[in-house]
Scaffold this motif. Structure first.
Motif, PDB file in Angstrom:
ATOM      1  N   PHE A 141       8.121 -47.856  77.492  1.00  0.00           N
ATOM      2  CA  PHE A 141       7.793 -47.549  76.093  1.00  0.00           C
ATOM      3  C   PHE A 141       7.092 -48.715  75.421  1.00  0.00           C
ATOM      4  CE2 PHE A 141      11.676 -44.972  76.910  1.00  0.00           C
ATOM      5  CZ  PHE A 141      11.064 -43.756  76.878  1.00  0.00           C
ATOM      6  N   ARG A 142       7.523 -49.916  75.772  1.00  0.00           N
ATOM      7  CA  ARG A 142       6.947 -51.103  75.125  1.00  0.00           C
ATOM      8  C   ARG A 142       6.268 -52.015  76.139  1.00  0.00           C
ATOM      9  NH1 ARG A 142       8.217 -51.364  69.388  1.00  0.00           N
ATOM     10  NH2 ARG A 142       9.212 -49.362  69.144  1.00  0.00           N
ATOM     11  N   ALA A 143       5.636 -51.439  77.121  1.00  0.00           N
ATOM     12  CA  ALA A 143       5.046 -52.256  78.187  1.00  0.00           C
ATOM     13  C   ALA A 143       3.930 -53.142  77.665  1.00  0.00           C
ATOM     14  CB  ALA A 143       4.531 -51.362  79.308  1.00  0.00           C
ATOM     15  N   TYR A 144       3.284 -52.689  76.599  1.00  0.00           N
ATOM     16  CA  TYR A 144       2.195 -53.490  76.037  1.00  0.00           C
ATOM     17  C   TYR A 144       2.722 -54.827  75.527  1.00  0.00           C
ATOM     18  CZ  TYR A 144      -2.417 -53.861  73.960  1.00  0.00           C
ATOM     19  OH  TYR A 144      -3.683 -54.242  73.654  1.00  0.00           O
ATOM     20  N   ASP A 145       3.884 -54.783  74.873  1.00  0.00           N
ATOM     21  CA  ASP A 145       4.518 -56.015  74.411  1.00  0.00           C
ATOM     22  C   ASP A 145       4.824 -56.938  75.577  1.00  0.00           C
ATOM     23  OD1 ASP A 145       4.395 -55.090  71.923  1.00  0.00           O
ATOM     24  OD2 ASP A 145       6.522 -54.699  71.661  1.00  0.00           O
ATOM     25  N   THR A 146       5.361 -56.336  76.638  1.00  0.00           N
ATOM     26  CA  THR A 146       5.755 -57.158  77.779  1.00  0.00           C
ATOM     27  C   THR A 146       4.548 -57.802  78.437  1.00  0.00           C
ATOM     28  OG1 THR A 146       7.540 -55.603  78.091  1.00  0.00           O
ATOM     29  CG2 THR A 146       7.134 -57.147  79.855  1.00  0.00           C
ATOM     30  N   LEU A 147       3.447 -57.054  78.484  1.00  0.00           N
ATOM     31  CA  LEU A 147       2.207 -57.634  79.035  1.00  0.00           C
ATOM     32  C   LEU A 147       1.777 -58.829  78.197  1.00  0.00           C
ATOM     33  CD1 LEU A 147      -0.193 -57.549  80.941  1.00  0.00           C
ATOM     34  CD2 LEU A 147      -1.252 -55.892  79.468  1.00  0.00           C
TER      35      LEU A 147
ATOM     36  N   ALA B 259       4.105 -61.799  78.950  1.00  0.00           N
ATOM     37  CA  ALA B 259       3.780 -62.460  80.214  1.00  0.00           C
ATOM     38  C   ALA B 259       2.509 -63.270  80.080  1.00  0.00           C
ATOM     39  CB  ALA B 259       3.646 -61.422  81.326  1.00  0.00           C
ATOM     40  N   THR B 260       1.538 -62.743  79.315  1.00  0.00           N
ATOM     41  CA  THR B 260       0.287 -63.474  79.125  1.00  0.00           C
ATOM     42  C   THR B 260       0.521 -64.765  78.355  1.00  0.00           C
ATOM     43  OG1 THR B 260      -0.739 -61.318  78.998  1.00  0.00           O
ATOM     44  CG2 THR B 260      -2.090 -63.178  78.424  1.00  0.00           C
ATOM     45  N   VAL B 261       1.414 -64.710  77.357  1.00  0.00           N
ATOM     46  CA  VAL B 261       1.698 -65.917  76.580  1.00  0.00           C
ATOM     47  C   VAL B 261       2.300 -66.995  77.473  1.00  0.00           C
ATOM     48  CG1 VAL B 261       3.223 -66.839  74.815  1.00  0.00           C
ATOM     49  CG2 VAL B 261       1.916 -64.798  74.354  1.00  0.00           C
ATOM     50  N   LEU B 262       3.273 -66.595  78.291  1.00  0.00           N
ATOM     51  CA  LEU B 262       3.908 -67.565  79.200  1.00  0.00           C
ATOM     52  C   LEU B 262       2.876 -68.150  80.150  1.00  0.00           C
ATOM     53  CD1 LEU B 262       6.579 -68.756  80.284  1.00  0.00           C
ATOM     54  CD2 LEU B 262       6.573 -66.911  81.916  1.00  0.00           C
TER      55      LEU B 262
ATOM     56  N   LEU C 297      -0.653 -61.661  87.188  1.00  0.00           N
ATOM     57  CA  LEU C 297      -1.137 -61.176  85.897  1.00  0.00           C
ATOM     58  C   LEU C 297      -2.229 -60.128  86.089  1.00  0.00           C
ATOM     59  CD1 LEU C 297      -0.540 -61.685  82.975  1.00  0.00           C
ATOM     60  CD2 LEU C 297      -2.406 -63.291  82.907  1.00  0.00           C
ATOM     61  N   LEU C 298      -3.124 -60.386  87.058  1.00  0.00           N
ATOM     62  CA  LEU C 298      -4.184 -59.412  87.299  1.00  0.00           C
ATOM     63  C   LEU C 298      -3.604 -58.105  87.828  1.00  0.00           C
ATOM     64  CD1 LEU C 298      -7.031 -61.587  88.809  1.00  0.00           C
ATOM     65  CD2 LEU C 298      -6.862 -60.579  86.545  1.00  0.00           C
ATOM     66  N   PHE C 299      -2.530 -58.214  88.628  1.00  0.00           N
ATOM     67  CA  PHE C 299      -1.889 -57.009  89.150  1.00  0.00           C
ATOM     68  C   PHE C 299      -1.295 -56.179  88.015  1.00  0.00           C
ATOM     69  CE2 PHE C 299       1.921 -55.080  91.207  1.00  0.00           C
ATOM     70  CZ  PHE C 299       1.229 -54.147  91.953  1.00  0.00           C
ATOM     71  N   PHE C 300      -0.643 -56.880  87.082  1.00  0.00           N
ATOM     72  CA  PHE C 300      -0.080 -56.200  85.912  1.00  0.00           C
ATOM     73  C   PHE C 300      -1.193 -55.490  85.141  1.00  0.00           C
ATOM     74  CE2 PHE C 300       3.535 -56.979  82.660  1.00  0.00           C
ATOM     75  CZ  PHE C 300       3.480 -55.660  82.283  1.00  0.00           C
ATOM     76  N   LEU C 301      -2.301 -56.207  84.911  1.00  0.00           N
ATOM     77  CA  LEU C 301      -3.422 -55.598  84.200  1.00  0.00           C
ATOM     78  C   LEU C 301      -3.982 -54.420  84.977  1.00  0.00           C
ATOM     79  CD1 LEU C 301      -5.607 -58.465  82.727  1.00  0.00           C
ATOM     80  CD2 LEU C 301      -4.595 -56.556  81.525  1.00  0.00           C
TER      81      LEU C 301
END
Lengths: 192, 164
Positions: free
Chosen positions: A147-153, A156-159, B83-87
């Motif tokens: 439901f909130r996968a966009y937030d999780t992405l 992860a990008t921030v980290l 990260l690319l895999f996630f994307l």
């Protein structure tokens, strides 16, 4: 609830010791104790996912902090406390505390579900439809990654970006061997 | 930086225990990552456990020996790949006019919870596990090489690693 109060009280004691102690290592140990107590609190409040994450992150932070501070002498500055700064701090703390208490009066009491108060809350939908729509039984994971996968992405990008930034900033000076470092190029402080 | 006996590692006891324990810690981390949708845990917690396994290895064996298993370059490459895999998983959800990160592999909701019952949730968990573990390992490696000074402002860049 009495147990929760005891745990919170111990956390406050640990925080005070961590601030007041002279020894840097014991300060970090107190910090770790606060983190472990917090993970127990999470466990008692019914959040095992959060408890596990808190525990492992606390261990990681402790290792890094201990490694960064061990065998390091810290100069402490002894002097009179500035009266104006202290007064401003106390007044601001008192104001924030009073605001927080007045805010908390409107909170539901600890342990009551949000579903009892708001039938239309989004969490109601997640709890009812999570298993049917995602097929996973851990509803926390269903929310985090479906439901909130966009937030999780984004998280992860921030980290990732933070670590890559640290890598880029620290790489140059860290790679230079002490004997190779030329004194003229050292911008900030000489390497040993 | 004292106490280093062999190549910046720790004592024989610590190294022996680490040799026995590292596989189990890694296995537990992988379990937490893979079964985060059934039991408590998930990609973040499991990733930190995996990072801790490598950090323990670095502390006990020294940086040179750890680099044979997982060099910093490999860790960085793996983090980028995660990260690319996630994307990629997110973009794959857009195929057929659906939304970004749509669960196109959605599992059978009536079935017993299994490894594949979450659809893309499982793939995202693995991706997050890789990103978190490799990023935190890199953070530790960089920060331990470049010690943050809390004292009088000198920056100590230590070339030799491992000892604490």
């Amino acid at each position: 609830m009495a147990l929760l109060g005891i745990l919170l009280f111990l956390m406050i004691i640990g925080a005070v010791i961590a601030v007041e102690t002279r020894n840097l290592l014991s300060s970090i140990v107190c910090l770790g104790a606060i983190g472990f107590l917090l993970s127990i609190v999470f466990l008692f409040l019914g959040a095992p996912d959060l408890a596990i994450t808190q525990l492992v992150v606390e261990i990681l932070c402790l290792v890094i902090l201990i490694r960064a501070t061990i065998h390091r002498r810290v100069e402490t500055v002894a002097g009179n406390r500035e009266f104006v700064g202290l007064a401003v701090t106390v007044v601001m703390l008192a104001i924030v505390l009073m605001l927080a208490i007045s805010m908390m009066a409107g909170f539901p009491s600890l342990g009551t579900s949000v579903l009892d108060r708001m039938a239309q809350a989004p969490s109601h939908f997640y709890l009812l439809q999570g298993k049917a729509q995602t097929g996973v039984t851990n509803i926390v994971t269903a929310i985090l990654l479906d439901f909130r996968a966009y937030d999780t992405l984004g998280e992860a990008t921030v980290l990732f970006c933070a670590v890559m930034g640290a890598l880029a900033v620290l790489r140059r000076s860290a790679r230079r061997r002490p004997e190779e470092g030329d004194a003229g190029d050292e911008g900030e402080g000489g390497a040993e | 930086m004292s106490g280093g006996t062999h190549q910046g590692g720790m004592s024989l006891i610590v190294r022996t225990v680490t040799r026995w324990l590292k596989a189990f810690i890694l296995l537990f981390g992988i379990y937490v990552v893979l079964y985060g949708h059934v039991s408590p845990g998930g990609g973040f917690a499991g990733g930190v456990v995996i990072a801790c396994a490598y950090i323990l290895l670095t502390l006990a064996e020294g940086r040179e020996r750890t680099a044979r298993l997982l060099s910093e370059r490999l860790a960085a490459v793996l983090a980028v790949a995660g990260l690319l895999f996630f994307l990629g998983v997110g973009l794959a959800g857009m195929v057929g006019g659906r939304a970004f990160l749509d669960n196109f592999l959605v599992g059978d909701s009536g079935a017993e919870p299994a490894l594949a019952s979450g659809g893309i949730i499982e793939l995202c968990e693995i991706a997050i596990g890789i990103i978190v573990s490799m990023s935190l390992f890199l953070a530790f490696a960089v920060l331990s090489r470049f010690r943050v000074s809390l004292g009088d402002g000198d920056e100590t860049a230590t070339g030799e690693g491992g000892a604490s």
